[in-house]
Design a protein around this motif. Structure first.
Motif, PDB file in Angstrom:
ATOM      1  N   PRO A  20       0.896  -1.444  -0.138  1.00 26.69           N
ATOM      2  CA  PRO A  20       0.035   0.038  -0.023  1.00 26.69           C
ATOM      3  C   PRO A  20       0.875   1.312   0.095  1.00 26.69           C
ATOM      4  N   TYR A  21       1.890   1.259   0.698  1.00 28.39           N
ATOM      5  CA  TYR A  21       2.808   2.349   0.450  1.00 28.39           C
ATOM      6  C   TYR A  21       3.524   2.772  -0.491  1.00 28.39           C
ATOM      7  N   ILE A  22       3.909   1.731  -1.260  1.00 27.57           N
ATOM      8  CA  ILE A  22       4.564   1.614  -2.745  1.00 27.57           C
ATOM      9  C   ILE A  22       3.332   2.378  -3.638  1.00 27.57           C
ATOM     10  N   TYR A  23       2.470   1.945  -3.694  1.00 22.80           N
ATOM     11  CA  TYR A  23       1.274   2.547  -4.510  1.00 22.80           C
ATOM     12  C   TYR A  23       0.558   3.526  -4.042  1.00 22.80           C
ATOM     13  N   GLY A  24       0.964   4.381  -2.637  1.00 21.58           N
ATOM     14  CA  GLY A  24       0.403   5.613  -2.480  1.00 21.58           C
ATOM     15  C   GLY A  24      -1.100   5.389  -1.927  1.00 21.58           C
ATOM     16  N   ARG A  25      -1.307   4.164  -1.313  1.00 29.63           N
ATOM     17  CA  ARG A  25      -2.582   3.954  -0.907  1.00 29.63           C
ATOM     18  C   ARG A  25      -2.667   4.175   0.548  1.00 29.63           C
ATOM     19  N   LEU A  26      -1.895   4.216   1.309  1.00 26.05           N
ATOM     20  CA  LEU A  26      -1.470   4.504   2.625  1.00 26.05           C
ATOM     21  C   LEU A  26      -1.458   5.914   3.076  1.00 26.05           C
ATOM     22  N   GLY A  27      -2.456   6.536   4.005  1.00 26.09           N
ATOM     23  CA  GLY A  27      -2.189   7.775   4.392  1.00 26.09           C
ATOM     24  C   GLY A  27      -2.409   8.589   3.125  1.00 26.09           C
ATOM     25  N   HIS A  28      -3.185   8.261   2.216  1.00 25.12           N
ATOM     26  CA  HIS A  28      -3.644   9.216   0.863  1.00 25.12           C
ATOM     27  C   HIS A  28      -3.575  10.619   1.025  1.00 25.12           C
ATOM     28  N   GLY A  29      -2.713  11.444   0.583  1.00 29.23           N
ATOM     29  CA  GLY A  29      -2.887  12.646   0.640  1.00 29.23           C
ATOM     30  C   GLY A  29      -1.772  13.448   1.807  1.00 29.23           C
ATOM     31  N   LEU A  30      -1.211  12.446   2.492  1.00 33.06           N
ATOM     32  CA  LEU A  30      -0.282  13.008   3.522  1.00 33.06           C
ATOM     33  C   LEU A  30       1.163  12.780   3.169  1.00 33.06           C
ATOM     34  N   THR A  31       1.921  13.821   3.292  1.00 35.95           N
ATOM     35  CA  THR A  31       3.351  13.455   3.337  1.00 35.95           C
ATOM     36  C   THR A  31       3.913  12.690   4.517  1.00 35.95           C
ATOM     37  N   ASP A  32       5.290  12.229   4.396  1.00 35.72           N
ATOM     38  CA  ASP A  32       5.865  11.619   5.330  1.00 35.72           C
ATOM     39  C   ASP A  32       6.026  12.284   6.528  1.00 35.72           C
ATOM     40  N   GLU A  33       6.026  13.735   6.342  1.00 34.55           N
ATOM     41  CA  GLU A  33       6.129  14.826   7.317  1.00 34.55           C
ATOM     42  C   GLU A  33       4.892  15.036   8.055  1.00 34.55           C
ATOM     43  N   THR A  34       3.996  14.946   7.363  1.00 35.63           N
ATOM     44  CA  THR A  34       2.480  15.061   8.025  1.00 35.63           C
ATOM     45  C   THR A  34       2.041  13.838   8.833  1.00 35.63           C
ATOM     46  N   SER A  35       2.327  12.951   8.168  1.00 39.30           N
ATOM     47  CA  SER A  35       2.073  11.516   9.009  1.00 39.30           C
ATOM     48  C   SER A  35       2.785  11.051  10.008  1.00 39.30           C
ATOM     49  N   LYS A  36       3.785  11.579  10.133  1.00 39.82           N
ATOM     50  CA  LYS A  36       4.820  11.143  11.384  1.00 39.82           C
ATOM     51  C   LYS A  36       4.256  11.287  12.729  1.00 39.82           C
ATOM     52  N   PRO A  37       3.712  12.494  12.880  1.00 39.30           N
ATOM     53  CA  PRO A  37       3.003  12.584  14.298  1.00 39.30           C
ATOM     54  C   PRO A  37       1.804  11.757  14.582  1.00 39.30           C
ATOM     55  N   LEU A  38       1.215  11.162  13.403  1.00 45.06           N
ATOM     56  CA  LEU A  38       0.233  10.280  13.674  1.00 45.06           C
ATOM     57  C   LEU A  38       0.800   9.093  13.872  1.00 45.06           C
ATOM     58  N   VAL A  39       1.845   8.611  13.209  1.00 43.01           N
ATOM     59  CA  VAL A  39       2.432   7.442  13.253  1.00 43.01           C
ATOM     60  C   VAL A  39       3.021   7.190  14.778  1.00 43.01           C
ATOM     61  N   ARG A  40       3.476   8.334  15.117  1.00 49.29           N
ATOM     62  CA  ARG A  40       4.400   8.257  16.421  1.00 49.29           C
ATOM     63  C   ARG A  40       3.437   8.061  17.596  1.00 49.29           C
ATOM     64  N   LYS A  41       2.163   8.476  17.313  1.00 44.58           N
ATOM     65  CA  LYS A  41       1.347   8.594  18.494  1.00 44.58           C
ATOM     66  C   LYS A  41       0.811   7.091  18.619  1.00 44.58           C
ATOM     67  N   PHE A  42       0.543   6.525  17.480  1.00 39.60           N
ATOM     68  CA  PHE A  42       0.000   5.095  17.582  1.00 39.60           C
ATOM     69  C   PHE A  42       1.085   4.140  17.946  1.00 39.60           C
ATOM     70  N   VAL A  43       2.275   4.359  17.404  1.00 37.65           N
ATOM     71  CA  VAL A  43       3.403   3.489  17.902  1.00 37.65           C
ATOM     72  C   VAL A  43       3.780   3.579  19.529  1.00 37.65           C
ATOM     73  N   TYR A  44       3.711   4.684  19.730  1.00 38.23           N
ATOM     74  CA  TYR A  44       4.081   5.144  21.191  1.00 38.23           C
ATOM     75  C   TYR A  44       2.931   4.539  22.021  1.00 38.23           C
ATOM     76  N   GLY A  45       1.704   4.615  21.661  1.00 37.07           N
ATOM     77  CA  GLY A  45       0.492   4.445  22.602  1.00 37.07           C
ATOM     78  C   GLY A  45       0.586   2.416  22.451  1.00 37.07           C
ATOM     79  N   ALA A  46       0.947   2.073  21.548  1.00 38.72           N
ATOM     80  CA  ALA A  46       1.254   0.514  21.636  1.00 38.72           C
ATOM     81  C   ALA A  46       2.374   0.085  22.434  1.00 38.72           C
ATOM     82  N   LEU A  47       3.475   0.979  22.409  1.00 38.34           N
ATOM     83  CA  LEU A  47       4.470   0.472  23.299  1.00 38.34           C
ATOM     84  C   LEU A  47       4.547   0.741  24.802  1.00 38.34           C
TER      85      LEU A  47
END
Length: 197
Positions: free
Chosen positions: A164-191
């Motif tokens: 999904p990342y290769i084909y741009g289906r993941l986080g459609h419309g988000l850049t890596d920079e705008t998605s990182k805070p969301l990913v951080r929140k998800f990952v840190y919560g899981a940890l």
């Protein structure tokens, strides 16, 4: 993978030919001619086209492994290192697929062959995650009961996100920079820890 200069030449030439013509459209003779070496020399290193295809995949995975090792060696907090490892993995996989043109279809069509070659890379990446999680746990950044299991889950989750990342289906419309805070929140919560600034 420690290989000779001649073998490296064959792998590089084969990757370029596979990228242009695909696996099926490339012959061993094409590789020998394009490399400026004889067929006999080529067959000294590779007995069939599938062997050199596997070597191409392994070479591409080594590039990714080197980048992950660079991230793992950085002097940054374990929680930041996890995010950088995730994004490095995904961006390097996407770059590899895009860079290899027609070969990208072969990667997905011959997934069993790719998986066979990937075993060492997968084990190495899990070991990197394990080390970062152990370090983060030691310094109180992560609340993890089973570091081995969490390292394996992290690896396989990222692996599952590749297509999904290769084909741009993941986080459609988000850049890596705008998605990182969301990913951080998800990952840190899981940890087991909240995002720390």
């Amino acid at each position: 993978m420690s290989i000779s200069k001649t073998e490296r030449t064959f792998v590089d030439v084969a990757r370029q030919l596979f990228a242009k013509k695909g696996l099926e459209g490339t012959t061993m003779n094409d590789i020998a001619v394009a490399s400026g070496k004889g067929r006999r020399t080529l067959y000294t290193y590779f007995s069939k086209k599938e062997d050199i295809y596997s070597a191409v995949i392994e070479s591409e995975l080594e590039r990714l492994s080197e980048k992950l090792d660079e991230v793992a060696a950085r002097k940054i907090r374990p929680q930041d290192k996890i995010i950088e490892l995730i994004y490095t993995h995904l961006s390097m996989i996407r770059e590899t697929v895009v860079r290899n043109g027609n070969l990208r279809a072969e990667f997905f069509r011959n997934i069993w062959m790719v998986e066979k070659v990937r075993k060492k890379f997968d084990a190495d990446e899990i070991a990197i995650f394990r080390k970062v999680y152990e370090n983060g746990k030691q310094y109180g950044e992560f609340d993890i009961e089973n570091v081995n299991l969490v390292a394996e889950i992290t690896h396989y989750c990222i692996k599952g996100l590749e297509v999904p990342y290769i084909y741009g289906r993941l986080g459609h419309g988000l850049t890596d920079e705008t998605s990182k805070p969301l990913v951080r929140k998800f990952v840190y919560g899981a940890l087991g820890k909240m995002v720390q600034n």
